[in-house]
Every structure is written in structure tokens, then in C-alpha cells.
Scaffold this motif. Structure first.
Motif, PDB file in Angstrom:
ATOM      1  N   LEU A  12      -4.449   8.886  -2.378  1.00  0.00           N
ATOM      2  CA  LEU A  12      -4.795   8.370  -2.095  1.00  0.00           C
ATOM      3  C   LEU A  12      -5.719   6.816  -2.781  1.00  0.00           C
ATOM      4  O   LEU A  12      -6.313   6.088  -2.841  1.00  0.00           O
ATOM      5  CB  LEU A  12      -6.611   9.125  -1.960  1.00  0.00           C
ATOM      6  CG  LEU A  12      -6.437   9.840  -0.845  1.00  0.00           C
ATOM      7  CD1 LEU A  12      -7.651  11.067  -0.585  1.00  0.00           C
ATOM      8  CD2 LEU A  12      -6.743   9.865   0.635  1.00  0.00           C
ATOM      9  N   ALA A  13      -5.427   7.360  -4.588  1.00  0.00           N
ATOM     10  CA  ALA A  13      -5.968   6.128  -5.358  1.00  0.00           C
ATOM     11  C   ALA A  13      -4.714   4.942  -4.949  1.00  0.00           C
ATOM     12  O   ALA A  13      -5.001   4.332  -5.926  1.00  0.00           O
ATOM     13  CB  ALA A  13      -6.548   5.991  -6.729  1.00  0.00           C
TER      14      ALA A  13
ATOM     15  N   GLY B 282       0.262  11.023 -10.392  1.00  0.00           N
ATOM     16  CA  GLY B 282      -0.077  12.299 -10.419  1.00  0.00           C
ATOM     17  C   GLY B 282      -0.101  14.241 -10.080  1.00  0.00           C
ATOM     18  O   GLY B 282      -0.908  14.102 -10.534  1.00  0.00           O
TER      19      GLY B 282
ATOM     20  N   PHE C 252       1.792   5.989  -7.326  1.00  0.00           N
ATOM     21  CA  PHE C 252       0.768   6.917  -8.152  1.00  0.00           C
ATOM     22  C   PHE C 252       0.967   8.723  -7.234  1.00  0.00           C
ATOM     23  O   PHE C 252       0.207   8.655  -8.273  1.00  0.00           O
ATOM     24  CB  PHE C 252      -0.430   5.944  -7.820  1.00  0.00           C
ATOM     25  CG  PHE C 252      -0.843   4.810  -8.278  1.00  0.00           C
ATOM     26  CD1 PHE C 252      -1.878   5.122  -9.402  1.00  0.00           C
ATOM     27  CD2 PHE C 252      -0.547   3.993  -7.497  1.00  0.00           C
ATOM     28  CE1 PHE C 252      -2.286   3.989  -9.772  1.00  0.00           C
ATOM     29  CE2 PHE C 252      -0.514   2.458  -8.787  1.00  0.00           C
ATOM     30  CZ  PHE C 252      -1.204   2.905  -9.791  1.00  0.00           C
TER      31      PHE C 252
ATOM     32  N   SER D 216       1.000   3.760  -2.437  1.00  0.00           N
ATOM     33  CA  SER D 216       0.864   5.633  -2.523  1.00  0.00           C
ATOM     34  C   SER D 216       1.832   6.385  -2.813  1.00  0.00           C
ATOM     35  O   SER D 216       1.485   7.238  -3.523  1.00  0.00           O
ATOM     36  CB  SER D 216       0.774   5.553  -0.690  1.00  0.00           C
ATOM     37  OG  SER D 216       0.418   7.055  -0.911  1.00  0.00           O
TER      38      SER D 216
ATOM     39  N   SER E  74       1.205  -1.437  -0.319  1.00  0.00           N
ATOM     40  CA  SER E  74       0.134   0.358  -0.036  1.00  0.00           C
ATOM     41  C   SER E  74       0.921   1.379   0.063  1.00  0.00           C
ATOM     42  O   SER E  74       0.642   1.936  -0.774  1.00  0.00           O
ATOM     43  CB  SER E  74      -1.108  -0.276   1.082  1.00  0.00           C
ATOM     44  OG  SER E  74      -1.762  -1.187   1.350  1.00  0.00           O
TER      45      SER E  74
ATOM     46  N   ALA F 287      -4.832  13.167  -4.875  1.00  0.00           N
ATOM     47  CA  ALA F 287      -5.064  11.871  -5.800  1.00  0.00           C
ATOM     48  C   ALA F 287      -4.588  10.676  -5.586  1.00  0.00           C
ATOM     49  O   ALA F 287      -4.821  10.033  -5.030  1.00  0.00           O
ATOM     50  CB  ALA F 287      -5.824  12.126  -6.887  1.00  0.00           C
ATOM     51  N   GLY F 288      -3.357  11.159  -6.313  1.00  0.00           N
ATOM     52  CA  GLY F 288      -2.319   9.402  -6.306  1.00  0.00           C
ATOM     53  C   GLY F 288      -2.173   8.593  -4.630  1.00  0.00           C
ATOM     54  O   GLY F 288      -2.040   8.281  -5.105  1.00  0.00           O
TER      55      GLY F 288
ATOM     56  N   ILE G  15      -6.226   1.933  -3.132  1.00  0.00           N
ATOM     57  CA  ILE G  15      -7.127   1.265  -3.928  1.00  0.00           C
ATOM     58  C   ILE G  15      -7.424   0.681  -5.109  1.00  0.00           C
ATOM     59  O   ILE G  15      -7.457  -1.336  -5.554  1.00  0.00           O
ATOM     60  CB  ILE G  15      -8.476   2.273  -3.814  1.00  0.00           C
ATOM     61  CG1 ILE G  15      -8.545   2.841  -2.241  1.00  0.00           C
ATOM     62  CG2 ILE G  15      -9.769   1.922  -4.131  1.00  0.00           C
ATOM     63  CD1 ILE G  15      -9.386   4.560  -2.509  1.00  0.00           C
ATOM     64  N   ILE G  16      -6.460   0.903  -5.963  1.00  0.00           N
ATOM     65  CA  ILE G  16      -6.427   0.604  -7.013  1.00  0.00           C
ATOM     66  C   ILE G  16      -5.407  -1.235  -7.290  1.00  0.00           C
ATOM     67  O   ILE G  16      -5.553  -1.605  -7.729  1.00  0.00           O
ATOM     68  CB  ILE G  16      -5.400   1.398  -8.381  1.00  0.00           C
ATOM     69  CG1 ILE G  16      -6.184   2.700  -8.825  1.00  0.00           C
ATOM     70  CG2 ILE G  16      -4.991   0.487  -9.440  1.00  0.00           C
ATOM     71  CD1 ILE G  16      -5.765   3.980  -9.120  1.00  0.00           C
TER      72      ILE G  16
END
Length: 330
Positions: free
Chosen positions: A312-313, A289, A285, A282, A278, A309-310, A316-317
Motif C-alpha cells: 500500500l505504501a 516490508g 516495497f 508496490s 506504481s 503495508a509495503g 504513495i511514497i
């Protein structure tokens, strides 16, 4: 021996041959004296019997060095000093201004207030969803004489909010400690890159009129370096929490019944692996981002929005991809 005798004879006839005027300002013999001695030496080394056949050897004379002015070296030195003084601003070394933030900057008024507000909103906003759903279903439940009353528990979200505040302030404080260690143990150039203000760096890069691909790559690289210590601090805090939970679980279960330490170790290793994946997602990304945001939008605001944004996403991705493709439950 004949050459030495001729040199002594020359010294007796010409008293100025060994005078101080025959030396240059640099401490060398003049060219005429050197050529004369060379001619005498060569002539002395030629046998007398062969002179009527080959004649006397010819030695070329060069007095070019003797015509140099006495202050030639002084003028050259002065000229080099003038060039250094005039061109010094063009070749000044790059200065790395490192500004360390206070160690307990997370407990300042503005950051601590934002952390508190975000934590309470995170755990209290979901409590509004059951109320809205219940209001929408009132028409379906009008036949019920005694509708069930749902009691909202406000203590549990409060405890979770306090834990989240402690976690975020611990992460920020750990990052400040890592920044201090980087300044002490890492080179000045690398520490400056790790502690650089990334939005301001994106603005400076946009003023250089780079190609889009080069600008995207450099902003992403700068964001990766600037975001690295924060991700490492988050990884350390989350890993420490999981180790504490596993140890407390082992001590509690030992009082009740036997506990399988091997299973607990495997579970801890799995959780640490999930945290590592994770945090890595983070970081990657967030860098991508930030490059996209800085390229599409304004450099400073776009870089900040893309990085958030990267951040957080990314987890998850990656978790969705691993669950769907590799069937790993993260």
C-alpha cells in the motif's frame, strides 16, 4: 623372431602357461607370465656378441596382482551397494511440491465475501464524513432559517463498489492463469519458487538460526518471487482497463468532432508508465516490508503485515517523491 621362438619353446615345455588358471577373474594375464614373456623378449633382443660384456638384462618380477582373491571385484561391488543403500536417505534429491489453486478461487465463499466487504467499505465509509461535519457545524448554522438539505447519492458508490469487486476478482483469476502457465512453461524449481507459500517459508527460514541480515535478505527475496505474479496480474488488468478506456474515448469523440489520436496515444503511454511505476514500487516495497516485518515481529504474521503495508505504501511514497523532486504529476 628370436623372442617369438623362445615363447613357443616355453609354451611347449610348460603346458600350464596358456591354461585357464593363468588368467585372472578380470580377464588379464598373470603378472608372472607377463614378466617371463618380457624377459624372454628382452633377452632375445640382446645380441649374442654383447652378452659377455653386458650380461643378461635383469627383469623384476611382481606377483602382487596374482595374490588377489577371485571374488575381489564381487566384494567391492557389494560394498559399494551397501554404502549406497545406507547413505541413500542423506543424498535424496529435493522434491518440489507445487500446489495449484483452483482457477476460479476468487469466487469461493470466503474470498468473495471479503472482497465484497472491503469494496463496499472503501466507497461507503467516506459518505459518513459530511454527516459528521454537518453535525459539528449545527451551532454555527442555527441562525439560518432554511438550511440546505444535502441528498446522499447511494447509487454511485454502489456502482464503484461493483466495479472494484470485478477488478479484484479479475486480478486474482489472471494470477491463477499466470501460475498455470508458469507450471507448464517454466522449470519445476522456478515454478515452485513463484508459487511458494511465503509466510510458511519465512517460518522455516527462522528455524535455521541465520544472522539477522541474511534472514532479512532471504525473506525479502522470497517475498519478491512470491509476490511477482500478483503484481504482474494487477499490471495486466490495469493496463487493459486503460486501453479500453482510451479506445472507447476515441470512438465516442469521433462521432462528435475530430479527435487527435496522437494526444490520446501520449496520454495512454503516460498512464501505462504511471501504472508500471506504481506496480514496481508496490513489488519492491512489499519485499522490503516483508523482510522488516519478519525480522521484527513473528515470522509468519510479520511477513504478511509487512508485505501488505509495503504494497500500500510503495506507490504513495514513489508518487510523492516524484511530485516533490521531479515535479511530475502522477
Amino acid at each position: 623372431m628370436a623372442g617369438i621362438a623362445i615363447l613357443i619353446d616355453l609354451c611347449k615345455k610348460n603346458q600350464s602357461f596358456c591354461s585357464p588358471q593363468s588368467f585372472h577373474s578380470s580377464g588379464f594375464f598373470s603378472a608372472s607370465a607377463a614378466s617371463a614373456s618380457a624377459a624372454a623378449t628382452v633377452a632375445a633382443g640382446t645380441p649374442f656378441a654383447s652378452r659377455f660384456l653386458f650380461g643378461y638384462p635383469k627383469v623384476s618380477h611382481c606377483d602382487a596382482a596374482a595374490e588377489l582373491p577371485e571374488d575381489y571385484i564381487g566384494n567391492e561391488q557389494k560394498l559399494s551397494e551397501d554404502i549406497f543403500k545406507n547413505d541413500a536417505p542423506k543424498y535424496t534429491p529435493k522434491e518440489y511440491n507445487i500446489e495449484l489453486k483452483p482457477l476460479f478461487s476468487a469466487f469461493e465463499l470466503r474470498p468473495f465475501a471479503l472482497t465484497t466487504l472491503r469494496s463496499f467499505l472503501m466507497f461507503y465509509l467516506p459518505l459518513l464524513e459530511p454527516a459528521t461535519k454537518r453535525e459539528e457545524d449545527d451551532d454555527d448554522d442555527f441562525l439560518q432559517d432554511t438550511p440546505e438539505e444535502r441528498h446522499l447519492d447511494l447509487v454511485v458508490p454502489f456502482k464503484k463498489s461493483v466495479k472494484q469487486i470485478i477488478r479484484e476478482t479479475t486480478v486474482v483469476t489472471t494470477r491463477r492463469v499466470l501460475e498455470t502457465l508458469a507450471v507448464i512453461y517454466v522449470s519445476q524449481r522456478m515454478a515452485w519458487k513463484l508459487l511458494k507459500d511465503v509466510p510458511k517459508s519465512a517460518v522455516r527460514k527462522s528455524q535455521r538460526r541465520m544472522p539477522t541480515t541474511v534472514y532479512f535478505f532471504r525473506v525479502s527475496r522470497t517475498t519478491f518471487r512470491g509476490h511477482l505474479l500478483g503484481v504482474v496480474a494487477s499490471w495486466l488488468v490495469q493496463t487493459g482497463i486503460e486501453i479500453y478506456r482510451s479506445l472507447s474515448r476515441i470512438t465516442k469523440t469521433e462521432e462528435i468532432d475530430d479527435v487527435n489520436i496522437t494526444e490520446q496515444a501520449k496520454l495512454l503511454g503516460k498512464k501505462i508508465s504511471v501504472i508500471t511505476i506504481s506496480c514496481g514500487a508496490s513489488l519492491i516495497f512489499a519485499s522490503i516490508g516483508a523482510g522488516i516485518g519478519g525480522t521484527v515481529f513473528r515470522p509468519s504474521v510479520g511477513q504478511w503485515i509487512g508485505c501488505a503495508a509495503g504494497d500500500l505504501a510503495g506507490p504513495i511514497i514513489v508518487s510523492f517523491y516524484l511530485e516533490k523532486t521531479l515535479h511530475l504529476n502522477l
